[in-house]
Design a protein around this motif. Structure first.
Motif, short mmCIF file in Angstrom:
data_model
loop_
_atom_site.label_atom_id
_atom_site.label_comp_id
_atom_site.label_asym_id
_atom_site.label_seq_id
_atom_site.Cartn_x
_atom_site.Cartn_y
_atom_site.Cartn_z
N THR A 103 0.84 -1.18 0.00
CA THR A 103 0.00 0.00 0.00
C THR A 103 0.89 1.24 0.00
O THR A 103 1.89 1.29 0.70
CB THR A 103 -0.91 0.02 1.25
OG1 THR A 103 -1.62 -1.21 1.32
CG2 THR A 103 -1.91 1.16 1.17
N ALA A 104 0.49 2.24 -0.79
CA ALA A 104 1.25 3.50 -0.84
C ALA A 104 0.31 4.65 -1.20
O ALA A 104 -0.80 4.43 -1.70
CB ALA A 104 2.37 3.41 -1.86
N LEU A 105 0.77 5.84 -0.95
CA LEU A 105 0.03 7.04 -1.30
C LEU A 105 0.33 7.40 -2.74
O LEU A 105 1.49 7.48 -3.14
CB LEU A 105 0.44 8.18 -0.37
CG LEU A 105 -0.44 9.41 -0.34
CD1 LEU A 105 -1.86 9.06 0.08
CD2 LEU A 105 0.14 10.44 0.61
N ARG A 106 -0.70 7.63 -3.56
CA ARG A 106 -0.50 8.03 -4.95
C ARG A 106 0.08 9.43 -5.00
O ARG A 106 -0.31 10.31 -4.23
CB ARG A 106 -1.84 8.03 -5.70
CG ARG A 106 -2.40 6.66 -5.91
CD ARG A 106 -3.73 6.76 -6.63
NE ARG A 106 -4.28 5.44 -6.89
CZ ARG A 106 -5.46 5.24 -7.43
NH1 ARG A 106 -6.24 6.24 -7.75
NH2 ARG A 106 -5.89 4.01 -7.63
N GLN A 107 0.99 9.66 -5.92
CA GLN A 107 1.63 10.95 -6.07
C GLN A 107 0.85 11.88 -6.99
O GLN A 107 0.87 13.10 -6.83
CB GLN A 107 3.05 10.78 -6.60
CG GLN A 107 3.93 9.94 -5.69
CD GLN A 107 4.16 10.62 -4.36
OE1 GLN A 107 4.52 11.77 -4.31
NE2 GLN A 107 3.94 9.90 -3.28
N ALA A 108 0.18 11.32 -8.00
CA ALA A 108 -0.57 12.09 -8.98
C ALA A 108 -1.45 11.11 -9.74
O ALA A 108 -1.56 9.94 -9.38
CB ALA A 108 0.37 12.82 -9.93
N ARG A 124 -11.82 17.01 -19.54
CA ARG A 124 -11.18 15.88 -18.87
C ARG A 124 -9.70 16.19 -18.62
O ARG A 124 -8.94 16.39 -19.55
CB ARG A 124 -11.29 14.62 -19.70
CG ARG A 124 -12.72 14.16 -19.88
CD ARG A 124 -12.78 12.87 -20.70
NE ARG A 124 -14.13 12.58 -21.09
CZ ARG A 124 -14.67 12.94 -22.26
NH1 ARG A 124 -13.94 13.57 -23.17
NH2 ARG A 124 -15.93 12.66 -22.53
N PHE A 125 -9.33 16.18 -17.33
CA PHE A 125 -7.95 16.44 -16.92
C PHE A 125 -7.45 15.29 -16.06
O PHE A 125 -8.22 14.48 -15.56
CB PHE A 125 -7.87 17.72 -16.07
CG PHE A 125 -8.46 18.94 -16.70
CD1 PHE A 125 -7.78 19.62 -17.69
CD2 PHE A 125 -9.71 19.40 -16.31
CE1 PHE A 125 -8.33 20.76 -18.29
CE2 PHE A 125 -10.26 20.54 -16.88
CZ PHE A 125 -9.57 21.21 -17.87
N VAL A 126 -6.14 15.25 -15.85
CA VAL A 126 -5.52 14.34 -14.90
C VAL A 126 -4.39 15.11 -14.22
O VAL A 126 -3.68 15.88 -14.88
CB VAL A 126 -5.01 13.04 -15.57
CG1 VAL A 126 -3.94 13.31 -16.61
CG2 VAL A 126 -4.54 12.03 -14.54
N THR A 127 -4.24 14.91 -12.92
CA THR A 127 -3.18 15.63 -12.19
C THR A 127 -1.83 15.01 -12.50
O THR A 127 -1.71 13.82 -12.74
CB THR A 127 -3.43 15.61 -10.67
OG1 THR A 127 -3.44 14.26 -10.20
CG2 THR A 127 -4.74 16.30 -10.30
N VAL A 128 -0.80 15.86 -12.49
CA VAL A 128 0.57 15.44 -12.74
C VAL A 128 1.49 16.03 -11.67
O VAL A 128 1.11 16.95 -10.95
CB VAL A 128 1.07 15.86 -14.15
CG1 VAL A 128 0.29 15.15 -15.22
CG2 VAL A 128 0.97 17.36 -14.35
N LEU A 129 2.70 15.51 -11.59
CA LEU A 129 3.69 16.04 -10.65
C LEU A 129 4.39 17.24 -11.25
O LEU A 129 4.49 17.37 -12.46
CB LEU A 129 4.73 14.96 -10.33
CG LEU A 129 4.22 13.76 -9.54
CD1 LEU A 129 5.32 12.72 -9.41
CD2 LEU A 129 3.72 14.19 -8.18
N GLU A 130 4.90 18.09 -10.39
CA GLU A 130 5.63 19.29 -10.84
C GLU A 130 6.88 18.90 -11.58
O GLU A 130 7.49 17.94 -11.40
CB GLU A 130 6.01 20.14 -9.63
CG GLU A 130 4.83 20.57 -8.83
CD GLU A 130 4.47 22.04 -8.97
OE1 GLU A 130 5.26 22.79 -9.53
OE2 GLU A 130 3.41 22.40 -8.51
#
Length: 134
Positions: free
Chosen positions: A45-50, A128-134
């Motif tokens: 289990t882990a936390l999603r980054q984006a 429609r969007f999706v989040t990304v990392l910086e």
């Protein structure tokens, strides 16, 4: 509360009545499960980054109209590969790209069909969007 989409110094104000249709369809936790040789579960289990999908749409034909001019701006951004945008939504800021892989970046249809549409004419759109990392 306002909704804006920003690229560089260009800010596009979106209708605040846009519905965030998949707001609660995503969890920040990712989990995989496999079984070891003994059959015992191995759970990671882990936390999603984006990667959070954000879909904005009108609730019905009476809400969240957009101009053809705004749609032209969105089309220009969608036609730029990898275009990163800042989406201000519900008091939070999200770095996003269009979801080209999931039904296309948007759908739009005119509120009223005209043979010779003008930039100020109204359209109804799903974005429609999706989040990304910086």
């Amino acid at each position: 509360m306002s909704i804006t989409l920003t690229v560089g110094t260009t800010v596009l104000a979106l209708d605040p009545d846009l519905l965030w249709e998949d707001e609660f369809a995503w969890a920040a936790t990712e989990q995989t499960m496999t079984r070891g040789l003994t059959g015992k579960p191995i759970i990671q289990t882990a936390l999603r980054q984006a990667g959070r999908p954000i879909t904005l749409r009108n609730e019905d034909d009476r809400s969240a109209w957009m101009t053809r001019a705004d749609m032209s701006q969105l089309q220009a951004w969608a036609d730029t590969p990898g275009q990163r945008m800042t989406l201000a939504l519900r008091g939070a800021s999200h770095l996003v790209v269009f979801r080209h892989h999931d039904g296309g970046p948007f759908e739009a249809r005119p509120l009223v069909h005209y043979a010779d549409p003008l930039p100020a004419d109204w359209v109804l759109a799903t974005l429609r969007f999706v989040t990304v990392l910086e």
